[in-house]
Design a protein around this motif. Structure first.
Motif, short mmCIF file in Angstrom:
data_model
loop_
_atom_site.label_atom_id
_atom_site.label_comp_id
_atom_site.label_asym_id
_atom_site.label_seq_id
_atom_site.Cartn_x
_atom_site.Cartn_y
_atom_site.Cartn_z
N TYR A 35 67.47 44.20 56.51
CA TYR A 35 68.84 44.43 56.95
C TYR A 35 68.83 45.35 58.17
N SER A 36 68.01 46.39 58.14
CA SER A 36 67.93 47.33 59.26
C SER A 36 67.37 46.66 60.51
N HIS A 37 66.56 45.64 60.32
CA HIS A 37 66.04 44.89 61.46
C HIS A 37 67.20 44.18 62.18
N MET A 38 68.16 43.70 61.40
CA MET A 38 69.32 43.00 61.98
C MET A 38 70.41 43.98 62.41
N GLN A 39 70.53 45.10 61.70
CA GLN A 39 71.60 46.07 61.95
C GLN A 39 70.98 47.48 61.96
N PRO A 40 70.45 47.93 63.11
CA PRO A 40 69.74 49.21 63.14
C PRO A 40 70.62 50.45 63.05
N GLU A 41 71.94 50.29 63.18
CA GLU A 41 72.82 51.45 63.08
C GLU A 41 73.03 51.80 61.61
N PHE A 42 72.94 53.09 61.30
CA PHE A 42 73.10 53.54 59.91
C PHE A 42 74.50 54.06 59.69
N HIS A 43 75.18 53.52 58.65
CA HIS A 43 76.55 53.92 58.35
C HIS A 43 76.68 54.59 56.99
N GLY A 44 75.58 54.82 56.30
CA GLY A 44 75.64 55.41 54.97
C GLY A 44 75.66 56.92 55.02
N ASN A 45 75.40 57.53 53.86
CA ASN A 45 75.34 58.99 53.83
C ASN A 45 73.92 59.43 53.49
N THR A 46 73.72 60.72 53.44
CA THR A 46 72.37 61.24 53.25
C THR A 46 71.81 60.93 51.87
N ASN A 47 72.66 60.75 50.85
CA ASN A 47 72.14 60.39 49.53
C ASN A 47 71.42 59.05 49.56
N VAL A 48 72.00 58.11 50.30
CA VAL A 48 71.37 56.80 50.44
C VAL A 48 70.03 56.95 51.17
N LEU A 49 70.02 57.74 52.23
CA LEU A 49 68.77 57.95 52.97
C LEU A 49 67.70 58.61 52.10
N ASN A 99 59.10 58.42 58.84
CA ASN A 99 59.40 59.37 59.92
C ASN A 99 60.80 59.13 60.48
N ASP A 100 61.20 57.88 60.61
CA ASP A 100 62.52 57.55 61.13
C ASP A 100 63.62 58.01 60.16
N ILE A 101 63.39 57.82 58.88
CA ILE A 101 64.36 58.30 57.89
C ILE A 101 64.47 59.82 57.97
N ASN A 102 63.33 60.50 58.04
CA ASN A 102 63.35 61.97 58.16
C ASN A 102 64.11 62.41 59.40
N ARG A 103 63.91 61.71 60.50
CA ARG A 103 64.63 62.04 61.73
C ARG A 103 66.13 61.90 61.52
N CYS A 104 66.55 60.82 60.89
CA CYS A 104 67.99 60.61 60.64
C CYS A 104 68.55 61.66 59.68
N LEU A 105 67.72 62.14 58.76
CA LEU A 105 68.20 63.15 57.82
C LEU A 105 68.47 64.49 58.49
N PHE A 132 68.14 53.39 63.69
CA PHE A 132 66.74 53.39 63.29
C PHE A 132 65.91 52.79 64.41
N THR A 133 64.84 53.49 64.77
CA THR A 133 63.95 52.99 65.83
C THR A 133 62.86 52.09 65.25
N PHE A 134 62.58 52.18 63.95
CA PHE A 134 61.51 51.36 63.38
C PHE A 134 61.86 49.87 63.41
N SER A 135 63.14 49.56 63.56
CA SER A 135 63.57 48.16 63.52
C SER A 135 63.70 47.53 64.90
N ARG A 136 63.42 48.29 65.95
CA ARG A 136 63.53 47.77 67.32
C ARG A 136 62.22 47.14 67.75
N PRO A 137 62.23 45.84 68.02
CA PRO A 137 60.99 45.17 68.45
C PRO A 137 60.48 45.74 69.77
N GLY A 138 59.18 45.81 69.89
CA GLY A 138 58.56 46.24 71.13
C GLY A 138 58.39 47.74 71.29
#
Length: 171
Positions: A83-97, A126-132, A142-148
């Motif tokens: 899902y993150s590969h298709m939608q890299p923007e995070f809209h949830g809260n920190t509990n989900v992360l 690392n990407d999750i930790n950065r977002c937290l 999320f940067t892990f889902s960006r190709p290249g």
């Protein structure tokens, strides 16, 4: 006939479960019922033995633990990764992360994946930790889902590893 079970859990766990049930569009009770049903269906056919507990003489079931890659937790993580590969923007809260972070850590530590894929999953961690640690008013991607990108997850390696394990399990 249905019956009621009362269960005491931490408020954080309840919040996480409520958010997940909301994401699936079902009630919290239905979501937990489904989790329990899936758990029982996965394991009741694989009961190894009965032991008698000396204190009270009750039989105790011993279930073989499935490989982590076959758990519901991993399935949830896998769905989120794609899902993150298709939608890299995070809209949830920190509990989900935090819940996703635990799933990634378990995958790294408990799965039968290669060291190469475990290193790839560290990018996700690392990407999750950065977002937290980013401020909540900041739009999170999320940067892990960006190709290249050097920080991107190798989805091909992930799929190849899953297929490799599936093939090994059926040999």
């Amino acid at each position: 006939m249905k019956t009621t079970i009362n269960l005491r859990i931490d408020e954080d766990l309840k919040t996480s479960l409520q958010e997940l049930s909301d994401d699936y569009g079902v009630s919290l009770s239905d979501y937990i019922r489904e989790i329990l049903d899936n758990h029982l269906n996965d394991f009741t056919s694989e009961v190894e033995s009965f032991d008698i507990v000396e204190d009270n003489e009750l039989p105790v079931l011993h279930y073989p633990l499935p490989p982590f890659e076959r758990t519901y937790e991993f399935t949830v993580l896998l769905a989120w990764l794609f899902y993150s590969h298709m939608q890299p923007e995070f809209h949830g809260n920190t509990n989900v992360l935090h819940a996703l972070k635990v799933k990634v850590e378990k995958t790294i530590n408990q799965s039968r994946f290669s060291k190469e894929l475990q290193l790839e999953l560290l990018k996700v961690l690392n990407d999750i930790n950065r977002c937290l640690i980013e401020p909540n008013d900041h739009q999170k991607y999320f940067t892990f889902s960006r190709p290249g990108s050097p920080q991107s997850l190798n989805y091909y390696l992930l799929m190849n590893e899953i297929w490799r394990l599936e093939f090994e399990d059926h040999e």
